[in-house]
Design a protein around this motif. Structure first.
Motif, mmCIF file in Angstrom:
data_model
loop_
_atom_site.group_PDB
_atom_site.id
_atom_site.type_symbol
_atom_site.label_atom_id
_atom_site.label_comp_id
_atom_site.label_asym_id
_atom_site.label_seq_id
_atom_site.Cartn_x
_atom_site.Cartn_y
_atom_site.Cartn_z
ATOM 1 N N ARG A 35 12.350 -63.311 49.617
ATOM 2 C CA ARG A 35 13.700 -63.531 49.099
ATOM 3 C C ARG A 35 13.677 -63.383 47.575
ATOM 4 O O ARG A 35 12.799 -63.906 46.896
ATOM 5 C CB ARG A 35 14.198 -64.921 49.487
ATOM 6 N N ASN A 36 14.635 -62.608 47.063
ATOM 7 C CA ASN A 36 14.715 -62.247 45.638
ATOM 8 C C ASN A 36 13.591 -61.321 45.196
ATOM 9 O O ASN A 36 13.485 -60.989 44.011
ATOM 10 C CB ASN A 36 14.734 -63.490 44.733
ATOM 11 N N LYS A 37 12.753 -60.885 46.132
ATOM 12 C CA LYS A 37 11.723 -59.891 45.854
ATOM 13 C C LYS A 37 11.899 -58.693 46.792
ATOM 14 O O LYS A 37 10.925 -58.071 47.218
ATOM 15 C CB LYS A 37 10.320 -60.490 46.020
ATOM 16 N N GLY A 38 13.145 -58.396 47.101
ATOM 17 C CA GLY A 38 13.465 -57.293 47.990
ATOM 18 C C GLY A 38 14.389 -57.681 49.120
ATOM 19 O O GLY A 38 15.103 -56.841 49.645
ATOM 20 N N VAL A 39 14.369 -58.954 49.508
ATOM 21 C CA VAL A 39 15.339 -59.460 50.475
ATOM 22 C C VAL A 39 16.532 -59.998 49.695
ATOM 23 O O VAL A 39 16.381 -60.880 48.842
ATOM 24 C CB VAL A 39 14.747 -60.560 51.367
ATOM 25 N N ALA A 40 17.712 -59.448 49.972
ATOM 26 C CA ALA A 40 18.909 -59.799 49.200
ATOM 27 C C ALA A 40 20.083 -59.996 50.140
ATOM 28 O O ALA A 40 20.073 -59.532 51.283
ATOM 29 C CB ALA A 40 19.211 -58.708 48.175
ATOM 30 N N TYR A 41 21.104 -60.675 49.634
ATOM 31 C CA TYR A 41 22.286 -60.964 50.434
ATOM 32 C C TYR A 41 23.566 -60.493 49.749
ATOM 33 O O TYR A 41 24.644 -60.585 50.335
ATOM 34 C CB TYR A 41 22.360 -62.474 50.722
ATOM 35 N N CYS A 42 23.453 -60.007 48.515
ATOM 36 C CA CYS A 42 24.630 -59.556 47.770
ATOM 37 C C CYS A 42 24.387 -58.144 47.236
ATOM 38 O O CYS A 42 23.748 -57.981 46.191
ATOM 39 C CB CYS A 42 24.938 -60.509 46.615
ATOM 40 N N PRO A 43 24.880 -57.123 47.938
ATOM 41 C CA PRO A 43 24.658 -55.747 47.477
ATOM 42 C C PRO A 43 25.322 -55.444 46.141
ATOM 43 O O PRO A 43 24.838 -54.614 45.380
ATOM 44 C CB PRO A 43 25.263 -54.900 48.603
ATOM 45 N N ALA A 67 10.627 -58.219 61.561
ATOM 46 C CA ALA A 67 9.816 -58.678 60.423
ATOM 47 C C ALA A 67 10.187 -57.910 59.170
ATOM 48 O O ALA A 67 10.604 -56.747 59.233
ATOM 49 C CB ALA A 67 8.322 -58.506 60.713
ATOM 50 N N VAL A 68 10.037 -58.584 58.038
ATOM 51 C CA VAL A 68 10.128 -57.932 56.728
ATOM 52 C C VAL A 68 8.709 -57.843 56.188
ATOM 53 O O VAL A 68 7.971 -58.834 56.179
ATOM 54 C CB VAL A 68 11.019 -58.729 55.755
ATOM 55 N N LEU A 69 8.317 -56.663 55.737
ATOM 56 C CA LEU A 69 6.949 -56.419 55.295
ATOM 57 C C LEU A 69 6.898 -56.312 53.774
ATOM 58 O O LEU A 69 7.878 -55.899 53.134
ATOM 59 C CB LEU A 69 6.419 -55.129 55.918
ATOM 60 N N GLY A 70 5.765 -56.664 53.199
ATOM 61 C CA GLY A 70 5.642 -56.530 51.764
ATOM 62 C C GLY A 70 4.302 -56.983 51.239
ATOM 63 O O GLY A 70 3.466 -57.531 51.980
ATOM 64 N N ASP A 71 4.126 -56.766 49.958
ATOM 65 C CA ASP A 71 2.932 -57.197 49.245
ATOM 66 C C ASP A 71 3.365 -57.576 47.833
ATOM 67 O O ASP A 71 3.348 -56.762 46.926
ATOM 68 C CB ASP A 71 1.886 -56.086 49.214
ATOM 69 N N GLY A 72 3.824 -58.819 47.690
ATOM 70 C CA GLY A 72 4.414 -59.244 46.426
ATOM 71 C C GLY A 72 5.887 -58.914 46.345
ATOM 72 O O GLY A 72 6.658 -59.611 45.704
ATOM 73 N N ARG A 73 6.300 -57.843 46.985
ATOM 74 C CA ARG A 73 7.686 -57.414 47.074
ATOM 75 C C ARG A 73 7.846 -56.638 48.369
ATOM 76 O O ARG A 73 6.873 -56.232 48.993
ATOM 77 C CB ARG A 73 8.067 -56.557 45.866
ATOM 78 N N VAL A 74 9.081 -56.427 48.785
ATOM 79 C CA VAL A 74 9.344 -55.742 50.049
ATOM 80 C C VAL A 74 8.836 -54.307 50.008
ATOM 81 O O VAL A 74 9.060 -53.572 49.040
ATOM 82 C CB VAL A 74 10.854 -55.761 50.370
ATOM 83 N N THR A 75 8.142 -53.929 51.072
ATOM 84 C CA THR A 75 7.696 -52.542 51.230
ATOM 85 C C THR A 75 8.191 -51.917 52.528
ATOM 86 O O THR A 75 8.099 -50.700 52.696
ATOM 87 C CB THR A 75 6.155 -52.448 51.204
ATOM 88 N N GLY A 76 8.689 -52.742 53.451
ATOM 89 C CA GLY A 76 9.135 -52.175 54.718
ATOM 90 C C GLY A 76 9.783 -53.196 55.624
ATOM 91 O O GLY A 76 9.935 -54.376 55.266
ATOM 92 N N LEU A 77 10.142 -52.725 56.796
ATOM 93 C CA LEU A 77 10.841 -53.550 57.779
ATOM 94 C C LEU A 77 10.452 -53.060 59.164
ATOM 95 O O LEU A 77 10.281 -51.848 59.389
ATOM 96 C CB LEU A 77 12.351 -53.437 57.558
ATOM 97 N N HIS A 109 9.478 -50.004 65.846
ATOM 98 C CA HIS A 109 9.597 -48.991 64.796
ATOM 99 C C HIS A 109 9.391 -49.659 63.437
ATOM 100 O O HIS A 109 9.655 -50.854 63.264
ATOM 101 C CB HIS A 109 10.969 -48.324 64.812
ATOM 102 N N SER A 110 8.952 -48.875 62.469
ATOM 103 C CA SER A 110 8.795 -49.356 61.101
ATOM 104 C C SER A 110 9.579 -48.471 60.153
ATOM 105 O O SER A 110 9.642 -47.248 60.335
ATOM 106 C CB SER A 110 7.317 -49.362 60.689
ATOM 107 N N LEU A 111 10.187 -49.087 59.163
ATOM 108 C CA LEU A 111 10.872 -48.369 58.087
ATOM 109 C C LEU A 111 10.167 -48.685 56.777
ATOM 110 O O LEU A 111 9.802 -49.839 56.525
ATOM 111 C CB LEU A 111 12.337 -48.800 57.976
ATOM 112 N N THR A 112 10.002 -47.675 55.952
ATOM 113 C CA THR A 112 9.499 -47.898 54.608
ATOM 114 C C THR A 112 10.694 -48.033 53.671
ATOM 115 O O THR A 112 11.428 -47.067 53.459
ATOM 116 C CB THR A 112 8.604 -46.736 54.152
ATOM 117 N N VAL A 113 10.929 -49.240 53.178
ATOM 118 C CA VAL A 113 12.077 -49.497 52.311
ATOM 119 C C VAL A 113 11.650 -50.411 51.167
ATOM 120 O O VAL A 113 10.664 -51.144 51.260
ATOM 121 C CB VAL A 113 13.254 -50.153 53.078
ATOM 122 N N ASP A 114 12.411 -50.360 50.101
ATOM 123 C CA ASP A 114 12.167 -51.211 48.936
ATOM 124 C C ASP A 114 13.031 -52.469 48.952
ATOM 125 O O ASP A 114 12.750 -53.418 48.205
ATOM 126 C CB ASP A 114 12.451 -50.434 47.648
#
Length: 513
Positions: free
Chosen positions: A333-341, A411-421, A432-437
């Motif tokens: 949260r706040n490292k790639g997971v957000a609620y306000c676009p 799941a939300v994936l990451g390493d310090g910040r979001v890297t995928g879903l 399935h996996s998505l590569t997203v920021d």
């Protein structure tokens, strides 16, 4: 760069200048520097009390706002302060010129008492409705106390720095080089945090000791409508909330209020707040309600330790975004997971993002993000996208937006910040996996009713049950808006229910008296 209406507004504001103001500019050599230089050139042409000179500053482009011939104010804008930060810029210029900030005597004393050097840096976006409160509060501290300085950094213009500092949400505040605060905050809350008392903000004794006719808990459209109707009935009315504005502040454009073709959420709530002031409604912001006790009068406990008393109470606390509840969501949260676009979208320029939720909010988010991000993938749990047909058509026409239904985010994936879903196709059960920021969660709302405990009757969805008059299970307590069991959650419906609750409170007082 400045539209004619903005120039007209600035010209009117600058007539209030008390002392000359000079902008010290370090434009650098980039196109963004040219934009900043053009902005200031147009600004200083509007009034002879304004001037600009060259300087060497920490960031390019950036500029200071100082009173001519005086010590530096400590206020710096890194970027062009338009959008939601336009008001921050105007207020900074006026306050540096000599206009006293509109704050309480107690807040002024707290600011003047700061005796250590505090340098704040706020990463903001011009589309963020939460950022100006923080920017303006820290600017006020800088104007009043030479120990304090503040730089507003436009995250979209300084995206490389934001990325290097792992900033994925705004506002993010650094204090003396270390991350210090995230999210919305009032001046009182920030001062309390500086003093080491984060959270509860004291309530003035004269405000807390009053017996109100109607006390409204909440700061959104339902609360605003209730307060206006109650005050117009001649009732002593107060509003208590963690912040004034509610869910509309997270809506860029509103096009379904009858008689109003288009209004931004910010404009709508600014108009309502102005009406509350016009009708002398007591406004207590920065407060968290911790409980309600029935009786005559009804008692409302605040997290600060104060207790408010009122003949009637209207609960209009609205709702907050529902969370995914999957691994990685809390961690990032706040490292790639957000609620306000609208707030955080500019930080994802040229990046790949996912939006979880295929309702109106989800597709509106996807459409907005499509103009910023490289690619947007919308994931909807249900078998079909549920947004209005007009939004589906608009999203489907965008080449960089994909709509995927029957997708369960796992799941939300990451390493310090979001890297995928990760998500599962609910038809085939294939993963399935998505590569997203970034992952923007738009899957509906949860009512803000945790504080009521067992004081009020709630349904299985934790919504307050009300009758056709807005009455709850507790005498003299009414409820309105998205925190109730109303069939539909819409601004116009919330406003109507707020008016209903206020009229019912008026009738309740008349009957009791």
């Amino acid at each position: 760069m400045l539209a004619p209406e903005l120039k007209q507004q600035l010209t009117a504001y600058f007539k209030l200048l008390e002392q000359p103001v000079v902008f010290s500019l370090d434009a650098g050599t980039s196109a963004n520097g040219d934009k900043t230089k053009d902005f200031l050139t147009e600004v200083v042409a509007l009034d002879p009390k304004l001037s600009v000179k060259q300087a060497v500053l920490k960031r390019q482009p950036s500029f200071t706002v100082d009173r001519a011939g005086s010590d530096p104010s400590g206020i710096v804008f890194a970027g062009v302060p338009l959008g939601h930060e336009f008001e921050s810029f105007v207020l900074a210029v006026l306050q540096v010129s000599g206009h006293a900030p509109k704050i309480s005597a107690a807040e002024r004393q707290q600011i003047l008492a700061i005796d250590t050097d505090l340098h704040f840096e706020t990463f903001a976006s011009l589309s963020c409705h939460n950022c100006p409160d923080v920017v303006q509060a820290l600017n006020i501290m800088s104007v009043l106390n030479p120990h304090v300085s503040h730089t507003m950094i436009e995250g979209g213009m300084f995206q490389d720095e934001a990325t290097a500092k792992n900033i994925m949400a705004v506002p993010t505040v650094f204090l003396n080089g270390k991350e210090w605060h995230n999210g919305r905050a009032t001046l009182a809350e920030l001062l309390a945090k500086i003093d080491g008392h984060e959270g509860a903000v004291p309530v003035d004794d004269d405000v807390a000791s009053k017996l109100y006719d109607v006390l409204i808990i909440g700061g959104g459209p339902a609360a605003g409508a209730a307060a206006i109707y109650a005050a117009r009935k001649g009732l002593a009315t107060a509003v208590v909330a963690d912040h004034l504005g509610g869910q509309p502040l997270e809506t860029v454009g509103i096009e379904n209020i009858p008689g109003t073709d288009y209004v931004t959420g910010q404009q709508l709530m600014d108009n309502i707040t102005a009406q509350l002031t016009k009708y002398h409604v007591t406004q207590m912001s920065g407060q968290t309600v911790s409980g309600i006790t029935g009786g005559a009068p009804v008692h409302v406990a605040l997290q600060s330790g104060a207790t408010l008393q009122s003949k009637t109470v209207i609960v209009a606390t609205g709702a907050h975004w529902r969370q995914l509840g999957v691994p990685g969501e809390d961690e990032f949260r706040n490292k790639g997971v957000a609620y306000c676009p609208h707030c955080d979208g500019p930080l994802y320029k040229g990046k790949d993002v996912a939006v979880v939720g295929g309702g109106n909010s989800g597709l509106e988010a996807a459409i907005d993000l499509a103009g910023i991000a490289r690619h947007v993938t919308v994931l909807e749990f249900a078998p079909a996208i549920s947004a209005d047909a007009v939004l589906q058509a608009k999203a489907s026409a965008l080449s960089n937006v994909d709509l995927i239904a029957n997708a369960q985010t796992t799941a939300v994936l990451g390493d310090g910040r979001v890297t995928g879903l990760q998500y599962v196709d609910r038809d085939t059960q294939q993963s399935h996996s998505l590569t997203v920021d970034g992952v923007f969660v738009q899957i509906g709302l949860v009512p803000n009713t945790e504080f009521v405990g067992d004081s009020l009757k709630l349904n299985a969805h934790h919504e307050i049950t009300v009758d056709r008059r807005g009455a709850t299970s507790l005498a003299h307590v009414f409820a309105a808006g998205d925190c109730t069991d109303s069939a539909y959650k819409q601004i116009v419906i919330a406003m109507g229910s707020g008016a209903t609750a206020a009229l019912s409170a008026f009738a309740d007082i008349a009957f009791v008296d």
